[in-house]
Design an enzyme around this catalytic site. Structure first.
Site, PDB file in Angstrom:
ATOM      1  N   LYS A  56       0.737  -1.085  -0.102  1.00 16.68           N
ATOM      2  CA  LYS A  56      -0.031   0.057   0.033  1.00 16.68           C
ATOM      3  C   LYS A  56       0.829   1.172   0.020  1.00 16.68           C
ATOM      4  O   LYS A  56       0.637   2.212  -0.753  1.00 16.68           O
ATOM      5  CB  LYS A  56      -0.926  -0.016   1.176  1.00 16.68           C
ATOM      6  CG  LYS A  56      -2.128  -0.893   1.232  1.00 16.68           C
ATOM      7  CD  LYS A  56      -2.816  -1.350   2.425  1.00 16.68           C
ATOM      8  CE  LYS A  56      -3.892  -2.591   2.409  1.00 16.68           C
ATOM      9  NZ  LYS A  56      -4.561  -2.865   3.286  1.00 16.68           N
ATOM     10  N   GLN A  75      -4.419  -1.039   9.550  1.00 12.90           N
ATOM     11  CA  GLN A  75      -4.509  -2.356   9.063  1.00 12.90           C
ATOM     12  C   GLN A  75      -4.975  -3.398   9.793  1.00 12.90           C
ATOM     13  O   GLN A  75      -4.798  -3.431  11.109  1.00 12.90           O
ATOM     14  CB  GLN A  75      -3.087  -2.955   8.738  1.00 12.90           C
ATOM     15  CG  GLN A  75      -2.920  -4.192   7.983  1.00 12.90           C
ATOM     16  CD  GLN A  75      -3.464  -4.083   6.550  1.00 12.90           C
ATOM     17  OE1 GLN A  75      -3.734  -3.379   5.957  1.00 12.90           O
ATOM     18  NE2 GLN A  75      -3.869  -5.463   6.013  1.00 12.90           N
ATOM     19  N   ASP A  94     -10.885   3.274   3.747  1.00 13.94           N
ATOM     20  CA  ASP A  94     -11.301   1.696   4.139  1.00 13.94           C
ATOM     21  C   ASP A  94     -12.938   1.844   3.803  1.00 13.94           C
ATOM     22  O   ASP A  94     -13.264   0.425   3.773  1.00 13.94           O
ATOM     23  CB  ASP A  94     -11.023   1.293   5.370  1.00 13.94           C
ATOM     24  CG  ASP A  94      -9.997   0.181   5.266  1.00 13.94           C
ATOM     25  OD1 ASP A  94      -9.754  -0.463   4.248  1.00 13.94           O
ATOM     26  OD2 ASP A  94      -9.204  -0.080   6.117  1.00 13.94           O
TER      27      ASP A  94
HETATM   28  N1  GUN Z   1      -6.934  -6.212   6.290  1.00 15.25           N
HETATM   29  C1  GUN Z   1      -7.200  -7.490   5.276  1.00 15.25           C
HETATM   30  N2  GUN Z   1      -8.073  -6.562   4.351  1.00 15.25           N
HETATM   31  C2  GUN Z   1      -8.223  -5.254   4.748  1.00 15.25           C
HETATM   32  C3  GUN Z   1      -8.739  -4.055   4.239  1.00 15.25           C
HETATM   33  O1  GUN Z   1      -9.257  -4.054   3.201  1.00 15.25           O
HETATM   34  N3  GUN Z   1      -8.442  -2.974   5.193  1.00 15.25           N
HETATM   35  C4  GUN Z   1      -7.837  -2.932   6.338  1.00 15.25           C
HETATM   36  N4  GUN Z   1      -7.689  -2.021   7.144  1.00 15.25           N
HETATM   37  N5  GUN Z   1      -7.521  -4.028   6.809  1.00 15.25           N
HETATM   38  C5  GUN Z   1      -7.469  -5.225   5.983  1.00 15.25           C
END
Ligand code: GUN
Length: 300
Positions: A53, A97, A120
């Site tokens: 990311k 995350q 998100d």
């Molecule tokens: N962990 C796995 N997928 C995601 C996501 O789409 N967003 C976040 N914040 N954590 C994750």
């Protein structure tokens, strides 16, 4: 044999438009989109995702800020960081995350992120906007938004008359995916672990979306001939055929056999996965445009 959607190619096309939109915002308004990614603890899978990311944010021309906190971080310390990022005008998107290491609770953290920075799409304000069909005003969770790009590129904007089944009811994917399909006029069923005769529910689907984390659950005889199959599962399974101790990634769909029945199918890896990252970048540029009172150009 079904047409196989190339998620990397579609994601790359989204990234091209995101980069152009970011450059335009910087030229016109001197604003560089800023994405803050927060990771707590040292889970290797989460670290890999977060690194991807941060790298992609830089590639898009964003200011990319990563906060790596130790596993012992307290709920209060995490809340204080989110507050700082909420107040920082150079940050347009905040992503914490998940999952958080125990005993940290994710919900208070997610709800503390300002809705306009919640790239998100998990804050109740954004989930609520999606639920009432206000797609233009909020931010939509990245994986369902990415899966929906595939659905719309296959079937067009209007899914009237089509039946869609989503297997899985999580807040992160199943529920927002169902809302997106409904907003596009599909007739939507949400199936889950308590659903009776899942196979026959799935056989009714023109669009079948699987997100349960169960390797190769969906079999060929669950699939309506000519259906579109979107596989959101990512499961690591043993692959002794590749050598001792080897493993491989498979989805929630038994790909080879289902590809003989479906018209369109997404692979794992290389299907929905790359789209999640692309849509995170799209949400960040959208949030940055909105911060200066402008609507973002359509990046999908
Ligand atoms: N962990 C796995 N997928 C995601 C996501 O789409 N967003 C976040 N914040 N954590 C994750």
């Amino acid at each position: 044999m079904a047409k196989i959607i190339d998620g990397k190619r579609v994601a790359a096309s989204v990234i091209v438009t995101v980069k152009e939109a970011a450059a335009e915002l910087e030229r016109g308004k001197s604003v560089k989109p800023g994405l803050a990614v927060v990771i707590v603890g040292d889970d290797p899978a989460s670290q890999t995702y977060v690194l991807a990311k941060s790298r992609m944010a830089k590639e898009c021309g964003f200011a990319s800020i990563q906060h790596t906190l130790p596993a012992e971080t307290t709920q209060e310390e995490l809340a204080a960081l989110v507050k700082t990022l909420n107040e920082d005008t150079s940050v347009h998107g905040i992503l914490v995350q998940l999952p958080l290491p125990k005993p940290l609770k994710s919900d208070p953290v997610i709800q503390a992120i300002l809705p306009e920075k919640d790239v998100d799409g998990l804050n109740v304000v954004n989930a609520g906007k999606l639920a009432i069909g206000n797609l233009a005003g909020g931010l939509v969770s990245c994986t369902p938004a990415g899966a929906m790009v595939f659905v719309k590129r296959t079937h067009g904007e209007d899914l009237s008359g089509l039946s869609a089944v989503v297997i899985g009811r999580s807040n992160l994917f199943g529920k927002p995916m169902a809302m997106l399909l409904l907003a596009a006029n599909a007739t939507v069923t949400v199936a889950h672990s308590r659903t009776k005769d899942l196979a026959s529910v799935c056989r009714n689907a023109d669009i079948l979306v699987a997100a349960v984390g169960c390797p190769e659950l969906v079999k060929a005889d669950w699939v309506k001939p000519g259906a579109t199959l979107i596989d959101v599962g990512i499961n690591r399974v043993p692959a002794p055929e590749n050598g001792d101790g080897k493993s491989k990634l498979v989805g929630d769909v038994a790909f080879e056999e289902c590809a003989k029945v479906a018209a369109v199918i997404t692979p794992v890896p290389g299907g929905v996965g790359p789209m999640t990252l692309a849509m995170l970048m799209a949400n960040t540029v959208i949030a940055a445009y909105r911060s200066v009172g402008q609507a973002a150009p359509d990046v999908c």
